[in-house]
Design a protein around this motif. Structure first.
Motif, PDB file in Angstrom:
ATOM      1  N   GLY A  51       0.832  -1.202   0.000  1.00 11.66           N
ATOM      2  CA  GLY A  51       0.000   0.000   0.000  1.00 11.66           C
ATOM      3  C   GLY A  51       0.866   1.252   0.000  1.00 11.66           C
ATOM      4  N   PHE A  91     -12.651   1.460  -3.548  1.00  6.89           N
ATOM      5  CA  PHE A  91     -12.185   1.750  -2.194  1.00  6.89           C
ATOM      6  C   PHE A  91     -13.316   2.242  -1.285  1.00  6.89           C
ATOM      7  N   LEU A 114      -1.502  -0.850  -4.008  1.00  8.92           N
ATOM      8  CA  LEU A 114      -2.691  -0.051  -3.761  1.00  8.92           C
ATOM      9  C   LEU A 114      -2.262   1.383  -3.479  1.00  8.92           C
ATOM     10  N   LEU A 116      -3.427   4.267  -2.359  1.00  5.33           N
ATOM     11  CA  LEU A 116      -4.666   4.544  -1.635  1.00  5.33           C
ATOM     12  C   LEU A 116      -5.073   6.015  -1.715  1.00  5.33           C
ATOM     13  N   THR A 126      -9.451  -1.103   3.907  1.00  3.72           N
ATOM     14  CA  THR A 126      -8.299  -2.000   4.007  1.00  3.72           C
ATOM     15  C   THR A 126      -8.379  -2.947   5.200  1.00  3.72           C
ATOM     16  N   LEU A 129      -7.087  -6.727   5.235  1.00  5.55           N
ATOM     17  CA  LEU A 129      -6.027  -6.976   4.256  1.00  5.55           C
ATOM     18  C   LEU A 129      -4.696  -7.203   4.961  1.00  5.55           C
ATOM     19  N   PHE A 131      -1.164  -6.534   4.495  1.00  7.77           N
ATOM     20  CA  PHE A 131      -0.151  -5.811   3.716  1.00  7.77           C
ATOM     21  C   PHE A 131       1.230  -6.417   3.961  1.00  7.77           C
ATOM     22  N   ILE A 160      -4.287   2.977   9.985  1.00  5.81           N
ATOM     23  CA  ILE A 160      -3.933   1.950   9.000  1.00  5.81           C
ATOM     24  C   ILE A 160      -2.546   1.385   9.300  1.00  5.81           C
TER      25      ILE A 160
END
Length: 268
Positions: A51, A91, A114, A116, A126, A129, A131, A160
């Motif tokens: 990301g 998204f 991604l 974002l 997200t 997910l 990452f 995040i």
């Protein structure tokens, strides 16, 4: 319940008469994202996911990372880069994003980048997910779309990155946080990440950065020198591009890409 639901998730307390398991959550989208991921076969993960979050450096860093992964013979898909005509509706929710990833994986994609959009930081898309790496390139008060203030934007970014402390299903690995050490919000994020368990690497011009451009020279002929173990020689001229390259090399090092692959992609 009347339509046959076996589980109910809502943002308010359970009303009387509910006979099914009922969970109250302040983050409905996030809860559905985690549930969706839990019901999928993610052991081992079917694709690498990187990301990229930022203001001006997002596009450049995404391009370098894409080049590195393609040089490593990965089948790469980039989602979220508005310059490529991607549908940003992907998204809007965790379900929409996970569906898009599944459809790409079915066609043979085994690596995602991604890029974002800022609006995705608030949609909790997200959630769930895993990452492999998450990059923070830079910040700007003029580029905080969907957020009322820089503080609100920073809170979204931090949430995040904090999620990286969760291990990747099937591997026990925690995703890498790659953060610009020369950016004001980047410095703050690095300080906040100290309390987390995910590996965190800084990049910047300081010799104290994990990945430093201290030995990089920028002349009228372009950039040349070394960044960690990678030899750099490119006609790109600006310091901004150097930061994009630093971000990408930080990710490539963590993904254990060979030096020859990185050098080839830079020179190409």
């Amino acid at each position: 319940q009347e339509k046959g639901a076996n589980l109910i998730i809502a943002g308010k307390k359970s009303p009387s008469g509910v006979l099914k398991p009922y969970f109250e959550s302040k983050n409905i989208a996030g809860a559905f994202g985690l549930l969706s991921a839990a019901f999928k076969d993610q052991s081992p993960p079917k694709a690498q996911i990187v990301g990229v979050i930022g203001a001006y450096g997002k596009r450049g860093a995404t391009g370098f990372i894409e080049g590195f992964l393609k040089a490593a013979r990965k089948n790469v898909a980039v989602l979220g880069d508005a310059f490529r005509g991607n549908d940003l509706a992907l998204f809007a929710s965790p379900q929409a994003l996970q569906k898009a990833l599944d459809e790409k994986i079915a066609t043979g994609v085994n690596a995602f980048i991604l890029a974002l959009p800022n609006t995705a930081l608030k949609s909790h898309c997200t959630e769930g997910l895993a990452f492999d790496a998450l990059v923070f390139t830079d910040s700007s008060p003029e580029r905080i779309d969907g957020h009322a203030s820089v503080e609100e934007y920073y809170a979204s970014v931090k949430s995040i990155f904090y999620a990286l402390s969760e291990t990747t299903p099937g591997t026990g690995k925690r995703g890498l946080a790659a953060i610009n050490d020369d950016d004001p919000l980047g410095k703050r994020l690095l300080a906040d990440m100290v309390v987390r368990t995910s590996p965190t690497h800084s990049f910047g011009w300081s010799p104290k950065s994990h990945v430093s451009a201290q030995s990089l020279m920028i002349t009228s002929d372009g950039m040349s020198g070394r960044i960690t173990r990678s030899k750099v020689k490119t006609p790109l001229l600006t310091r901004a591009y150097a930061y994009d390259l630093l971000a990408a090399i930080t990710v490539a090092d963590d993904l254990k890409l060979e030096d020859s692959i990185i050098t080839q992609a830079i020179n190409d």
